[in-house]
Write an enzyme that holds these catalytic residues in place. Structure first.
Site, short mmCIF file in Angstrom:
data_model
loop_
_atom_site.label_atom_id
_atom_site.label_comp_id
_atom_site.label_asym_id
_atom_site.label_seq_id
_atom_site.Cartn_x
_atom_site.Cartn_y
_atom_site.Cartn_z
N ASP A 30 0.87 -1.18 0.00
CA ASP A 30 0.00 0.00 0.00
C ASP A 30 0.90 1.23 0.00
OD1 ASP A 30 -3.22 0.46 0.90
OD2 ASP A 30 -1.90 2.17 1.13
N GLY A 248 -35.85 -1.19 6.82
CA GLY A 248 -34.98 -0.28 7.56
C GLY A 248 -35.22 1.15 7.13
N CYS A 255 -21.02 0.63 -0.92
CA CYS A 255 -21.20 -0.15 -2.15
C CYS A 255 -22.53 0.09 -2.87
CB CYS A 255 -21.06 -1.64 -1.84
SG CYS A 255 -19.49 -2.01 -1.06
C1 UGA Z 1 -22.81 -5.14 0.10
C2 UGA Z 1 -23.20 -6.54 -0.42
O1 UGA Z 1 -24.15 -7.14 0.47
C3 UGA Z 1 -21.99 -7.43 -0.55
O2 UGA Z 1 -22.36 -8.69 -1.11
C4 UGA Z 1 -20.96 -6.75 -1.46
O3 UGA Z 1 -19.77 -7.52 -1.56
C5 UGA Z 1 -20.61 -5.38 -0.88
O4 UGA Z 1 -21.81 -4.59 -0.78
C6 UGA Z 1 -19.61 -4.72 -1.80
O5 UGA Z 1 -19.97 -4.45 -2.95
O6 UGA Z 1 -18.45 -4.59 -1.42
P1 UGA Z 1 -22.24 -4.09 2.50
O7 UGA Z 1 -22.34 -2.76 1.80
O8 UGA Z 1 -21.05 -4.35 3.36
O9 UGA Z 1 -22.29 -5.29 1.41
O10 UGA Z 1 -23.50 -4.21 3.43
P2 UGA Z 1 -24.90 -4.97 3.40
O11 UGA Z 1 -24.96 -5.91 4.55
O12 UGA Z 1 -25.24 -5.49 2.08
O13 UGA Z 1 -25.89 -3.76 3.75
C7 UGA Z 1 -26.09 -2.68 2.84
C8 UGA Z 1 -27.22 -1.81 3.36
O14 UGA Z 1 -28.46 -2.50 3.31
C9 UGA Z 1 -27.04 -1.38 4.81
O15 UGA Z 1 -27.42 -0.03 4.96
C10 UGA Z 1 -27.98 -2.30 5.57
O16 UGA Z 1 -28.44 -1.77 6.80
C11 UGA Z 1 -29.11 -2.46 4.58
N1 UGA Z 1 -29.88 -3.70 4.78
C12 UGA Z 1 -29.32 -4.91 4.56
C13 UGA Z 1 -31.20 -3.60 5.16
O17 UGA Z 1 -31.75 -2.47 5.36
N2 UGA Z 1 -31.94 -4.74 5.32
C14 UGA Z 1 -31.39 -5.97 5.09
O18 UGA Z 1 -32.15 -7.00 5.21
C15 UGA Z 1 -30.06 -6.05 4.71
#
Ligand code: UGA
Length: 423
Positions: A30, A248, A255
Site C-alpha cells: 500500500d 430499515g 457499495c
Molecule cells: C454489500 C453486499 O451485500 C456485498 O455482497 C458486497 O460484496 C458489498 O456490498 C460490496 O460491494 O463490497 P455491504 O455494503 O457491506 O455489502 O452491506 P450490506 O450488509 O449489504 O448492507 C447494505 C445496506 O443495506 C445497509 O445499509 C444495511 O443496513 C441495509 N440492509 C441490509 C437492510 O436495510 N436490510 C437488510 O435486510 C439487509
C-alpha cells in the site's frame, strides 16, 4: 501459493488475511506508510470483527508481510490482487484512475505467466482496459469480484455462496480456483465481462429488493399490516427467499449507492435505461424522508427547536463505516428542519463543524423530545427503557430497525413506534 495484494483497504485486507488463514504466503502493498506501519505492528487500521486476530496469527505464522516496496511485494507471485478503491466520479460512474495507476505500477515487476486479478468493483470492459494499461501479453488478467459484507467479512470470504472467476484463459482460471480450493462454495468460471456484470447486477438486485421491502413497509404503516409478518410470508416462497428482507431506514454504505449509480451510468453509455435501479435509488431517498416525516408527526408537526436523540450513525451494525449512512442522511434532514440532534454510536466516529457524537446512548438521550434508533447495534437492545425514560424530556421513540422489545418499551413510552407497523 505465493500471492500479493495491492491496496490495504477493506477488501484488500480481508482478502490478504483470509488467504493467509488458508495457508497462502501473502505480501501486501500500500502507498500509505501509516497503514503499513500499523499492520506491521499487528494493529488493524479498520474495524471488522475477528480480522485483527487473523492479522496476529498470520504474522506469527510468518505468512504475512506488509511493505511499500512494490518490486519485492510482487516478486515470484503466482497471483496479484488489485484491491484499490473505485470511487464514483461526478456523473456517478466508477473512477478507474486508482486501478489503472496500480496496474501501470505493477507492469514492470510481474513475473511472466503471473495472474493479475481485479477484486475492485470495476465497470464492464475494465479487464480489457487493464490488459491495455498493463501491456504484458505474458500476464493473464482475470476478474475475481468480491461479495463480502462489512461486519461479516471473514464469514462471507470463507463461506461464499459462489466464487466468480472471469478469465479468458482456462489455465489462469484453474490456478485461481486452486487458490480457493479449501473453501466450500461453487466456483463459476465466466468471461471477464460477465464476472464484472455479476458484481454490479448482484448489488443492484439486492438494493432493489431492499427498496421494495421498504416501500411495502410504508404501506404496512398505513394499513395495519406488519412488515415482519409480510416478509416472513414472502421469504417462505423459495423463489423469493428469506434473506435481505429486513425493512430499515433505507440502505447505505460504500457499495450499494455507488454501485447502483455506476450501473446506471454504464448502461447509459450503451444508450440503455435502468428504470428499476433508478426507482430503487429514488425509493431509498424517500425512505430517509419518511423517517424525518414520522418523527415530525410524532412531535406534533414541527421540528423547530426540538431535541432529537439518534442512536447509531454507522450505515449498519458491526462496522465503523458511515459512508452514505442512512443515519447521517436522516440527521441532516432533521437539522435542516430546525431540530437539535444529539447522536451516539458504539464504534463509528463522525463530526462536523457544529456536531459531535455523545459518549453514551444515555448521554444522547438526555433531555431529548424524541429518540430514533438508526443502526441495529446489539448494545441498544440491552438498554433498559426505564433508564432512557428517566433522562428524556419527551415520550416519543421511533425504532427504524425493529430491534427494540416493543412490549417493554411501550410500557415506558406511550408514543413508541417501529417502521413497518401501523403508526
Ligand atoms: C454489500 C453486499 O451485500 C456485498 O455482497 C458486497 O460484496 C458489498 O456490498 C460490496 O460491494 O463490497 P455491504 O455494503 O457491506 O455489502 O452491506 P450490506 O450488509 O449489504 O448492507 C447494505 C445496506 O443495506 C445497509 O445499509 C444495511 O443496513 C441495509 N440492509 C441490509 C437492510 O436495510 N436490510 C437488510 O435486510 C439487509
Amino acid at each position: 501459493m505465493n500471492i500479493a495484494v495491492l491496496g490495504a483497504g477493506y477488501v484488500g485486507l480481508t482478502t490478504a488475511l483470509c488467504m493467509a488463514h488458508l495457508g497462502h504466503q501473502v505480501s501486501v502493498f500500500d502507498t500509505n506508510s501509516r497503514r503499513i506501519d500499523s499492520l506491521q505492528r499487528g494493529v488493524l487500521p479498520i474495524f471488522e470483527p475477528g480480522l485483527e486476530e487473523f492479522l496476529k496469527v498470520g504474522l506469527e505464522r510468518g505468512l504475512l508481510s506488509f511493505s511499500q516496496d512494490l518490486s519485492s511485494a510482487l516478486m515470484n507471485k503466482v497471483v496479484t490482487f488489485i484491491c484499490v478503491p473505485t470511487p464514483q466520479d461526478e456523473d456517478g460512474a466508477a473512477d478507474l484512475t486508482h486501478v489503472l495507476e496500480a496496474v501501470s505500477m505493477c507492469s514492470p515487476f510481474l513475473d511472466a505467466g503471473a495472474i493479475l486479478a481485479t477484486k475492485s468493483t470495476v465497470p464492464v470492459g475494465s479487464t480489457q482496459r487493464v490488459e491495455v494499461a498493463l501491456n504484458r501479453p505474458d500476464v493473464n488478467v482475470v476478474s475475481n469480484p468480491e461479495f463480502l459484507r462489512e461486519g461479516s467479512a471473514i464469514k462471507d470470504f470463507l463461506n461464499p455462496d459462489r466464487i466468480v472467476i472471469g478469465s479468458r484463459s482456462q489455465a489462469a482460471a484453474s490456478t485461481m480456483a486452486d487458490l480457493y480450493a479449501d473453501i466450500a462454495g461453487s466456483v463459476l468460471i465466466t468471461s471477464p465481462e460477465s464476472a464484472e456484470l455479476i458484481k454490479y447486477a448482484s448489488n443492484a438486485f439486492l438494493a432493489i429488493k431492499l427498496s421494495f421491502t421498504n416501500d411495502i413497509a410504508a404501506l404496512c404503516e398505513k394499513t395495519s399490516g406488519d412488515i415482519s409478518e409480510v416478509t416472513l410470508g414472502m421469504g417462505l416462497d423459495k423463489r423469493i427467499g428469506p434473506e435481505f428482507l429486513n425493512a430499515g431506514p433505507g440502505w447505505g454504505g460504500s457499495c450499494f449507492p455507488k454501485d447502483t449509480r455506476a450501473l446506471i451510468s454504464i448502461a447509459d453509455g450503451f444508450g440503455l435505461n435502468m428504470p428499476l435501479i433508478e426507482a430503487a435509488l429514488e425509493s431509498n431517498e424517500r425512505s430517509h424522508k419518511r423517517v424525518a416525516d414520522t418523527i415530525m408527526r410524532q412531535l406534533g408537526g414541527s421540528l423547530e427547536g426540538k431535541k432529537i436523540a439518534v442512536w447509531g450513525v454507522a450505515f449498519k451494525a458491526n462496522t465503523d463505516d458511515t459512508r452514505e449512512s442512512p443515519a447521517l442522511a436522516v440527521i441532516s434532514r432533521l437539522r435542516n428542519r430546525g431540530a437539535h440532534v444529539r447522536a451516539y454510536d458504539p464504534v463509528a466516529h463522525y463530526e462536523d463543524d457544529s456536531f459531535k457524537l455523545e459518549v453514551s446512548a444515555l448521554d444522547a438521550a438526555r433531555g431529548a423530545d424524541a429518540l430514533v434508533l438508526m443502526t441495529e447495534w446489539a448494545e441498544f437492545r440491552e438498554i433498559d427503557p426505564r433508564r432512557v425514560k428517566d433522562v428524556m424530556a419527551g415520550d416519543s421513540v421511533l425504532d427504524c430497525r425493529r430491534v427494540l422489545n416493543a412490549d417493554t418499551w411501550r410500557q415506558e413510552f406511550s408514543d413508541f413506534r417501529v417502521i413497518g407497523s401501523a403508526q
